[in-house]
Design a protein around this motif. Structure first.
Motif, PDB file in Angstrom:
ATOM      1  N   ASP A 126     -37.180 -14.988  10.773  1.00  0.00           N
ATOM      2  CA  ASP A 126     -37.569 -16.163   9.981  1.00  0.00           C
ATOM      3  C   ASP A 126     -36.896 -17.430  10.508  1.00  0.00           C
ATOM      4  N   LEU A 127     -35.639 -17.324  10.913  1.00  0.00           N
ATOM      5  CA  LEU A 127     -34.925 -18.477  11.463  1.00  0.00           C
ATOM      6  C   LEU A 127     -35.575 -18.963  12.749  1.00  0.00           C
ATOM      7  N   VAL A 128     -35.965 -18.044  13.615  1.00  0.00           N
ATOM      8  CA  VAL A 128     -36.629 -18.423  14.867  1.00  0.00           C
ATOM      9  C   VAL A 128     -37.965 -19.088  14.584  1.00  0.00           C
ATOM     10  N   VAL A 129     -38.721 -18.568  13.619  1.00  0.00           N
ATOM     11  CA  VAL A 129     -40.005 -19.184  13.263  1.00  0.00           C
ATOM     12  C   VAL A 129     -39.786 -20.606  12.744  1.00  0.00           C
ATOM     13  N   ILE A 130     -38.773 -20.796  11.914  1.00  0.00           N
ATOM     14  CA  ILE A 130     -38.484 -22.129  11.386  1.00  0.00           C
ATOM     15  C   ILE A 130     -38.175 -23.110  12.522  1.00  0.00           C
ATOM     16  N   ILE A 131     -37.405 -22.657  13.506  1.00  0.00           N
ATOM     17  CA  ILE A 131     -36.988 -23.557  14.585  1.00  0.00           C
ATOM     18  C   ILE A 131     -38.151 -23.882  15.513  1.00  0.00           C
ATOM     19  N   ILE A 132     -38.847 -22.861  16.032  1.00  0.00           N
ATOM     20  CA  ILE A 132     -39.841 -23.127  17.074  1.00  0.00           C
ATOM     21  C   ILE A 132     -41.222 -23.469  16.512  1.00  0.00           C
ATOM     22  N   ASP A 133     -41.484 -23.140  15.248  1.00  0.00           N
ATOM     23  CA  ASP A 133     -42.782 -23.479  14.666  1.00  0.00           C
ATOM     24  C   ASP A 133     -42.683 -24.699  13.761  1.00  0.00           C
ATOM     25  N   LEU A 134     -41.802 -24.638  12.759  1.00  0.00           N
ATOM     26  CA  LEU A 134     -41.703 -25.756  11.815  1.00  0.00           C
ATOM     27  C   LEU A 134     -41.080 -26.993  12.465  1.00  0.00           C
ATOM     28  N   ILE A 135     -39.910 -26.818  13.089  1.00  0.00           N
ATOM     29  CA  ILE A 135     -39.182 -27.977  13.623  1.00  0.00           C
ATOM     30  C   ILE A 135     -39.794 -28.491  14.916  1.00  0.00           C
ATOM     31  N   LEU A 136     -40.225 -27.604  15.799  1.00  0.00           N
ATOM     32  CA  LEU A 136     -40.733 -28.029  17.103  1.00  0.00           C
ATOM     33  C   LEU A 136     -42.251 -28.132  17.167  1.00  0.00           C
ATOM     34  N   ARG A 137     -42.949 -27.813  16.056  1.00  0.00           N
ATOM     35  CA  ARG A 137     -44.406 -27.952  16.072  1.00  0.00           C
ATOM     36  C   ARG A 137     -44.929 -28.747  14.884  1.00  0.00           C
TER      37      ARG A 137
END
Length: 395
Positions: A126-137
């Motif tokens: 979930d943390l990885v999804v937040i970083i690369i999807d939410l924050i970087l997309r």
């Protein structure tokens, strides 16, 4: 008499000129409203400053309230909400998942090491999804600036592979945890062989490898260049790919497997687990009655009850928050390929994204609700920075 007729004709001409002037003013007003809508689209697509874009959307929402269909107004409202919702979600989700990993890694919450490994893996995914999807997309597409964050960086297809691989891990780690609890509760003969740390590590590593391998096709399907509009495909895609039956079939399989098949497996395993618990509960209750025990408390059933509550909350949360995104993803690919018997407005996609991102930070809340020891450790972490200040005040 002729003078009167001439005056009447002149008055008619004047009235006609006034009427045309009013019509021109109305047309100008409509044109200004349409221009404002186009400006918002320009802000959304070509990248104006944040303040101008946000204010323009608010002004447009009030200007076109009676001119545009309901679906257009709903979409603008969601875009305005996203400007506030996505940053707050990122601020909350990142520390929440980090704290969850730290607390569960200490193994002081009364959970088995096997269960802790699955929950830690879910929090990391979930943390990885937040970083690369939410924050970087998501956030860059909401907070567009004059020069796009990714302009000139041609790695969009690699970014897409990581996003979908991390998302698959987040979903399938929940499936593997559900299966582990099913074996632990319903299959006592396999419990010691399967429900251990070594097996959990092998299962999690296998799911991660399969998720990365499964999503390699995004690298070849999408281009390296980012699009400047927030769509399902955030990379540039050629017409040949959009109209290709081959890529359509692969993408359909992708969305059917994750999360479609995952949802079916979670529901099936939960149904079988509940059925087994119901049968076992009746049998143990009957044995208690036959033995004439005064105490009706059963530690084994209490532990199973706690496990099933945690399991149902995690799996139900995933299914509930992912359903809208899954339905729209399958529909959108079918619609773009020519199946147009059903139409879903674009704001359904935006709502699905918002709920999907929310699912990446709700597990911490579930742990707080269901586990008193987790709640206690979380309070200690929250209070820790203020402990020296409190001691200084007391002294």
């Amino acid at each position: 008499m002729y003078w009167n007729l001439a005056m009447m004709d002149w008055n008619n001409v004047t009235l006609d000129l006034n009427r045309r002037t009013n019509d021109w003013n109305v047309t100008t007003t409509d044109w200004n409203s349409l221009t404002m809508v186009q400006n918002v689209r320009t802000v959304d697509g070509n990248g104006k400053t944040l303040g101008r874009g946000f204010i323009a959307m608010l002004n447009t929402l009030s200007a076109i309230s009676g001119l545009k269909p309901l679906r257009v107004r709903i979409r603008i409202i969601l875009q305005i909400i996203q400007c506030i919702y996505y940053p707050i979600l990122a601020i909350v989700a990142v520390p929440a998942n980090i704290v969850t990993v730290v607390i569960l890694s200490q193994e002081k919450c009364g959970l088995s090491r096997c269960v802790s490994h699955y929950l830690i893996a879910m929090a990391i995914a979930d943390l990885v999804v937040i970083i690369i999807d939410l924050i970087l997309r998501r956030i860059p597409f909401v907070y567009v600036v004059e020069n796009h964050l990714f302009e000139g960086i041609h790695v969009c297809n690699i970014h897409a592979v990581f996003i979908h691989a991390a998302t698959d891990c987040s979903v399938w780690f929940t499936v593997t945890f559900t299966f582990d609890r099913f074996v632990a509760i319903c299959c006592p003969n396999l419990r010691s062989k399967y429900c251990n740390v070594k097996t959990a590590a092998v299962v999690l590593a296998t799911v991660t490898a399969l998720s990365c391998s499964k999503n390699i096709f995004w690298y070849f399907m999408l281009s390296k260049k980012y699009r400047d509009r927030g769509t399902s495909w955030f990379c540039w895609v050629t017409r040949d790919v959009q109209a290709s039956p081959f890529w359509a079939a692969i993408e359909f399989c992708h969305y059917i497997i994750t999360p479609g098949v995952a949802f079916i497996l979670i529901l099936l395993l939960n149904v079988l687990t509940v059925r087994h618990i119901a049968v076992t509960s009746r049998s143990r209750r009957r044995l208690h009655q036959q033995s004439n025990r005064k105490s009706t408390k059963d530690p084994e059933m209490k532990n199973r009850k706690n496990s099933i509550i945690l399991l149902f909350l995690l799996s139900g949360n995933l299914i509930l928050l992912w359903s809208v995104s899954m339905v729209y993803s399958i529909f959108w690919r079918a619609y773009s390929f020519g199946y147009k018997s059903v139409y879903l407005p674009r704001y359904v996609m935006e709502l699905g994204y918002m709920l999907q991102m929310l699912s990446c930070c709700t597990n911490t809340v579930i742990y707080v609700i269901t586990h008193p020891k987790f709640r206690k450790h979380l309070k200690n972490i929250v209070h820790y920075p203020f402990t020296p200040i409190v001691k200084c005040i007391k002294h």
